[in-house]
Design an enzyme around this catalytic site. Structure first.
Site, short mmCIF file in Angstrom:
data_model
loop_
_atom_site.label_atom_id
_atom_site.label_comp_id
_atom_site.label_asym_id
_atom_site.label_seq_id
_atom_site.Cartn_x
_atom_site.Cartn_y
_atom_site.Cartn_z
N GLY A 199 0.84 -1.20 0.00
CA GLY A 199 0.00 0.00 0.00
C GLY A 199 0.87 1.25 0.00
O GLY A 199 1.55 1.54 0.99
N VAL A 221 -1.12 6.98 2.31
CA VAL A 221 -0.59 7.91 3.31
C VAL A 221 0.24 7.17 4.36
O VAL A 221 1.39 7.53 4.65
CB VAL A 221 -1.76 8.65 4.00
N GLU A 269 2.52 -1.05 -4.45
CA GLU A 269 1.24 -0.32 -4.61
C GLU A 269 0.47 -0.94 -5.77
O GLU A 269 0.99 -1.07 -6.87
CB GLU A 269 1.53 1.17 -4.86
N GLY A 298 -5.41 0.67 3.68
CA GLY A 298 -6.61 1.42 4.01
C GLY A 298 -7.17 0.97 5.35
O GLY A 298 -6.67 0.04 5.98
N ALA A 337 -8.61 13.14 11.14
CA ALA A 337 -8.96 13.57 12.49
C ALA A 337 -9.70 14.90 12.48
O ALA A 337 -10.73 15.05 13.16
CB ALA A 337 -7.68 13.69 13.32
N HIS A 366 8.33 38.80 4.51
CA HIS A 366 9.54 38.40 3.77
C HIS A 366 10.71 38.34 4.72
O HIS A 366 10.88 39.25 5.53
CB HIS A 366 9.83 39.42 2.66
P1 NAD Z 1 -4.86 4.86 1.86
O1 NAD Z 1 -6.23 4.70 1.35
O2 NAD Z 1 -4.27 6.21 2.01
O3 NAD Z 1 -3.84 4.02 0.96
C1 NAD Z 1 -3.97 2.64 0.76
C2 NAD Z 1 -3.20 2.29 -0.49
O4 NAD Z 1 -3.14 0.88 -0.59
C3 NAD Z 1 -3.87 2.78 -1.77
O5 NAD Z 1 -2.91 3.48 -2.53
C4 NAD Z 1 -4.34 1.50 -2.44
O6 NAD Z 1 -4.31 1.58 -3.85
C5 NAD Z 1 -3.33 0.50 -1.93
N1 NAD Z 1 -3.80 -0.89 -1.91
C6 NAD Z 1 -5.01 -1.35 -1.55
N2 NAD Z 1 -5.03 -2.71 -1.62
C7 NAD Z 1 -3.79 -3.08 -2.02
C8 NAD Z 1 -3.18 -4.35 -2.27
N3 NAD Z 1 -3.85 -5.50 -2.11
N4 NAD Z 1 -1.88 -4.38 -2.67
C9 NAD Z 1 -1.19 -3.22 -2.84
N5 NAD Z 1 -1.72 -1.99 -2.61
C10 NAD Z 1 -3.01 -1.93 -2.21
O7 NAD Z 1 -4.86 4.06 3.25
P2 NAD Z 1 -3.81 4.04 4.45
O8 NAD Z 1 -2.51 4.59 4.01
O9 NAD Z 1 -3.88 2.66 5.01
O10 NAD Z 1 -4.46 5.06 5.46
C11 NAD Z 1 -5.75 4.78 6.02
C12 NAD Z 1 -6.51 6.04 6.33
O11 NAD Z 1 -5.88 6.77 7.35
C13 NAD Z 1 -6.61 6.94 5.12
O12 NAD Z 1 -7.94 7.33 4.95
C14 NAD Z 1 -5.76 8.11 5.45
O13 NAD Z 1 -6.30 9.32 4.95
C15 NAD Z 1 -5.73 8.11 6.97
N6 NAD Z 1 -4.43 8.61 7.40
C16 NAD Z 1 -4.19 9.94 7.27
C17 NAD Z 1 -2.95 10.43 7.61
C18 NAD Z 1 -2.67 11.88 7.44
O14 NAD Z 1 -3.61 12.66 7.39
N7 NAD Z 1 -1.43 12.31 7.33
C19 NAD Z 1 -1.94 9.59 8.05
C20 NAD Z 1 -2.23 8.25 8.15
C21 NAD Z 1 -3.48 7.78 7.82
#
Ligand code: NAD
Length: 475
Positions: free
Chosen positions: A188, A191, A211, A278, A327, A451
């Site tokens: 994945g 984020v 990914e 995710g 959040a 600035h």
């Molecule tokens: P995400 O949805 O951001 O990313 C998951 C990624 O995994 C996607 O790019 C998807 O295409 C990929 N994916 C899915 N199934 C797969 C597979 N079988 N093999 C390979 N790739 C695959 O989810 P996340 O990174 O797990 O984060 C979860 C949630 O937490 C998100 O909604 C995110 O916004 C939130 N989060 C936010 C922050 C932040 O705001 N900075 C930080 C961490 C998490």
């Protein structure tokens, strides 16, 4: 019969605890139930964000970034250091201290606001009653005028790569490693994958991100995603796109991941594998059969624009309902729900929710990407400004990235602002405010920016929208 409240909130993450505080500020008698248990058995308010997500990851991102800079950047400033070493146990201890302070802070805020913080499990029954099962003690049925469900989300587990808590792990465990694995696989490239991949790569792991999508960071403006890909590659992260994981097997102290990409069947052997594909809404054990709450096909609690569920007097907010799992989105929904309960007019402007990815450089955006605007058919204009032309960024030795603004061609409305670069997560606030106030690009152009500051890059990008950038040639 148990205690009686005006509002019972289930879940004390950033959605629930904020809702509870806001409701009590309206003079209501509020309880907030949470069952979060740390690995050492202690309980804490704050949910995933404070205990196992946003806060601990940012603490480690900061520490690992400093380590990286000491090794690779200090010499450019004329600071010669030798023998830079990392003490991951100490780093983890600092992180745990920050988490402890902040989660303890919520308990303090509850006290100050006279919110009853109840430690244990909450389950919604029919008629706005909540069954509370304390960590120790007898089950009690609470009576409430209103209920707010804020039960959050949990990592999605892949059946082909089930978590074992040791070799194949979720983001929570990956924040607790006591040493950097020599090789780390991340399933994945979202984020979490990129933030955690960055942490452990800076601390010495050889990181490979798998990914599934062909597009890198599909939710990000293409121009920024491309720049991000370039920067991450330069930092040593290996990112394989279009990589579909088919199996992961632990054998001894290694994990072998089989996947398929454009070149066919591949396999990767690593010391640890983080699965970050995710998160899913967490509603396990939350709802009695006759609670009257509806879930959609993906398991989210169904709500309207005001976060009202199908059950009268019951709201649901945060990660367990539709919308981005962020959040700050949950907190604003918490404020809205509490205000509506108090009889006030309230709404959340879902069009201007900022997103931030805390990599280096940071990536932050609000509104529509250029591709989304293009697809909408609206005529638009674009301006961008590179941090390489920013005096402050140069002084900071942080010149990678840019600010890009997409505006409407007809009325100059700001449609989207996209930043990759130093402090992007802070800089985006100005864009969010401008869009919240329905500002035009000209409004930013006519706003005085200090600035030298990084914020000038946003100012210049706004000027560039009308080909009036002053510190960069207009094309
Ligand atoms: P995400 O949805 O951001 O990313 C998951 C990624 O995994 C996607 O790019 C998807 O295409 C990929 N994916 C899915 N199934 C797969 C597979 N079988 N093999 C390979 N790739 C695959 O989810 P996340 O990174 O797990 O984060 C979860 C949630 O937490 C998100 O909604 C995110 O916004 C939130 N989060 C936010 C922050 C932040 O705001 N900075 C930080 C961490 C998490």
């Amino acid at each position: 019969m148990g205690r009686s409240f005006d509002v019972v909130v289930i879940g004390a993450g950033p959605a629930g605890y904020i809702a509870a505080i806001r409701a009590s500020q309206h003079g209501m008698n509020v309880a907030c139930i949470d069952e979060w248990q740390n690995t050492d058995g202690s309980n804490a308010f704050g949910g995933t964000c404070l205990n196992a997500g946003c806060i601990p990851s940012k603490a480690l991102l900061e520490s690992s970034e400093l380590f990286h800079r000491a090794q690779h950047e200090f010499s450019k400033h004329g600071i010669n250091v030798s023998g830079v070493a990392v003490d991951i146990q100490k780093m983890q201890k600092r992180k745990a201290g920050i988490v402890r302070q902040l989660t303890g802070g919520i308990a303090g805020l509850f006290k100050a606001n006279k919110v009853s913080g109840l430690v244990g499990h909450g389950r919604l029954l029919t008629g706005k009653k909540v069954e509370f099962t304390p960590v120790d003690g007898d089950v009690e049925v609470l009576d409430s005028r209103y209920v707010i469900l804020a039960s959050g989300s949990t990592p999605i587990e892949l059946s082909i790569a089930p978590f074992d808590g040791e070799r194949i792990v979720d983001s929570l465990v990956a924040l607790e490693f006591e040493q950097a694995p020599a090789t780390l696989g991340v399933v994945g490239g979202g984020v979490i994958g990129l933030e955690l991949g960055s942490v452990w790569s800076r601390l010495g792991s050889e990181v490979t991100v798998l990914e599934a999508m062909d597009d890198f960071l599909f939710m990000v403006d293409r121009q920024l995603a491309k720049e991000a890909g370039r920067q991450f590659k330069k930092q040593g992260l290996t990112i394989r796109l279009g990589a579909k994981v088919t199996a992961a097997k632990v054998s001894g102290n290694k994990v072998t991941v089989d996947y398929e990409d454009q070149s066919g069947k591949q396999s990767l052997t690593v010391d640890k594998l983080v699965v970050a594909v995710g998160r899913r809404p967490f509603t396990d054990g939350l709802l009695a059969d006759d609670s009257g709450i509806q879930l959609d096909e993906r398991g989210f609690i169904e709500v309207d624009d005001e976060c009202r569920t199908a059950a009268k007097g019951v709201f649901a907010i945060g990660d367990c309902v539709r919308g981005p799992m962020l959040a700050h989105k949950g907190s604003e929904e918490g404020v809205m729900a509490a205000d509506l309960i108090a009889g006030e007019i309230a709404e959340v402007n879902y069009n201007v929710i900022p997103s931030v990815i805390y990599t280096a450089p940071e990536i932050a955006w609000v509104g529509k990407t250029e591709e989304e605007v293009q697809a909408s058919g609206r005529e638009y204009k674009v301006g961008s400004f590179p941090f390489a032309a920013s005096a402050r960024a140069k002084a900071m030795e942080q010149t990678a990235g840019m600010v890009k603004i997409v505006s409407a061609a007809d009325d100059d409305e700001i449609l989207g602002v996209h930043i990759i670069g130093p402090m992007a997560g802070e800089l985006i606030a100005e864009a969010v405010l401008a869009m919240e106030f329905s500002g035009s690009t000209e409004d930013i152009q006519r706003t005085i920016h200090a600035h030298p500051s990084l914020a000038e890059a946003l100012h210049e990008a706004a000027l560039a929208v009308d080909k009036r950038a002053l510190n960069f040639p207009n094309t």
